[in-house]
Design a protein around this motif. Sequence first.
Motif, PDB file in Angstrom:
ATOM      1  N   ARG A 150      36.730  23.500  38.925  1.00 23.92           N
ATOM      2  CA  ARG A 150      37.291  22.926  37.686  1.00 23.92           C
ATOM      3  C   ARG A 150      37.325  21.409  37.749  1.00 23.92           C
ATOM      4  N   ASN A 207      35.464  18.811  35.247  1.00 21.69           N
ATOM      5  CA  ASN A 207      36.282  17.903  34.428  1.00 21.69           C
ATOM      6  C   ASN A 207      35.954  16.443  34.711  1.00 21.69           C
ATOM      7  N   ALA A 217      29.883  25.932  34.420  1.00 27.41           N
ATOM      8  CA  ALA A 217      30.964  25.920  33.426  1.00 27.41           C
ATOM      9  C   ALA A 217      31.234  27.308  32.862  1.00 27.41           C
ATOM     10  N   MET A 245      33.571  29.209  34.859  1.00 27.25           N
ATOM     11  CA  MET A 245      34.937  28.684  34.846  1.00 27.25           C
ATOM     12  C   MET A 245      35.600  28.795  33.481  1.00 27.25           C
ATOM     13  N   TYR A 304      39.491  29.118  32.784  1.00 26.31           N
ATOM     14  CA  TYR A 304      40.271  28.759  33.975  1.00 26.31           C
ATOM     15  C   TYR A 304      41.327  27.716  33.612  1.00 26.31           C
ATOM     16  N   PHE A 341      40.777  23.772  32.897  1.00 28.86           N
ATOM     17  CA  PHE A 341      39.380  23.404  32.650  1.00 28.86           C
ATOM     18  C   PHE A 341      39.221  23.025  31.184  1.00 28.86           C
TER      19      PHE A 341
END
Length: 412
Positions: free
Chosen positions: A139, A143, A173, A176, A179, A182
């Motif tokens: 994450r 980010n 991505a 994730m 998540y 995120f």
Amino acid sequence: MSRDTDITTHRMSRRSLLRTAGGLAAAGALGGATAALNGNTAGAAPATFTHPGMLHAYGELNRAKVQVAAGKDPWLSGWNRLTANSHSASSWKANPQATIIRGGTGENYGILYNDIHAAYQNALRWKIAGTTAHGDTARDILNAWSAKLTSLAGNADRFLAAGIYGYQFANAAELMRGYSGFDLNRFKTMMLNVFYPMNNDFLLRHNDACITNYWANWDLCNMNSILAIAILCDDGAKYDQAVNYFKNGAGNGSINRAVPFLYDSQGLAQWQESGRDQGHTMMGMGQMGAFCEMAWNQGDDLYGYGNNRFMKAAEYVAKYNLGNTVPFTTYTWGTGQNCAQMSQTVISDNSRGQVRPVWDQLHYHYAGRRGLSVPYITQMAGKGRPEGGGGDYGSASGGFDQLGFGTLMYAR
């Protein structure tokens, strides 16, 4: 059996396979089945996109989780290859850049591909083992980049960066999605504003060169990025763009140009880059394989498109790289801006036998899911098993052209 009946039967089998794997909700399965019947026409996008639904759907992820927990091979061997890779460590720290340069002065693209593979590998460890530390690391990498990256630059190679790293980034991505912490929306914005415009521009203009100037991989990686961005963003128009280019595109990434010559009596087909070298040829197996797998997980069978045209090419590439003789038809194409003609009269033995983590995906699809005989693909897969990923095949960019870990993720 009529052609329509045969297609319907095949599609029902496709849906049954996905249901068995646990990979599609009912709406997604119906959307995919309907899309496949559209053939070459626009409108291939599923009515409802499946998530996760790129290189890994729920079924593959769940099977790997169950089998690794049970200590069963080959999944466990594939898992051990993953956990031994330094990119999969939860201690990995992102190094985001505002501009990534590939080609020319000031190249720094190695920073990006190392971080992408770290995000992907940590995401896999979280998905399979449930370790929050790895989820947090994946994450945080994603980010960090979506907060800073604004442009891709360099010579023509910038289009390779946009394609290869675009589809790989989107795959990390996708794993994730949902998540905690995120910022998926900001990540989508980065993909749509930084990667997609370059992917689209390349397929439309090919850097202002002759349409056949660039090798199949250049088209394929940009096709992959558009397809992955489409799935990430639930964008039916972009999905159709990518799939329609695979079927009908003017460049060398479309199926009939990437596989220009058939030897049906031998179950083989020549790959567009076979006269160039075998390293890039095997990269093509990974690039087209990734495209077919992402489409498969949205309900479209491009693996089997054109009477298994890609399968025949993969058998050809595998057979030659195992040390066998294959036929070769002179390949002629236009280069530069004026389409000056060049020809290759023999297959290249440069990098013959190179190992890349692209074969288990193909073996487990054709021999596993479909129950087809693909002896050369199967032998190549066996030579490279268990497959690793970025960081296991050298530090140069070629070792990061594919996300890898096919043994862990596709064994069945």
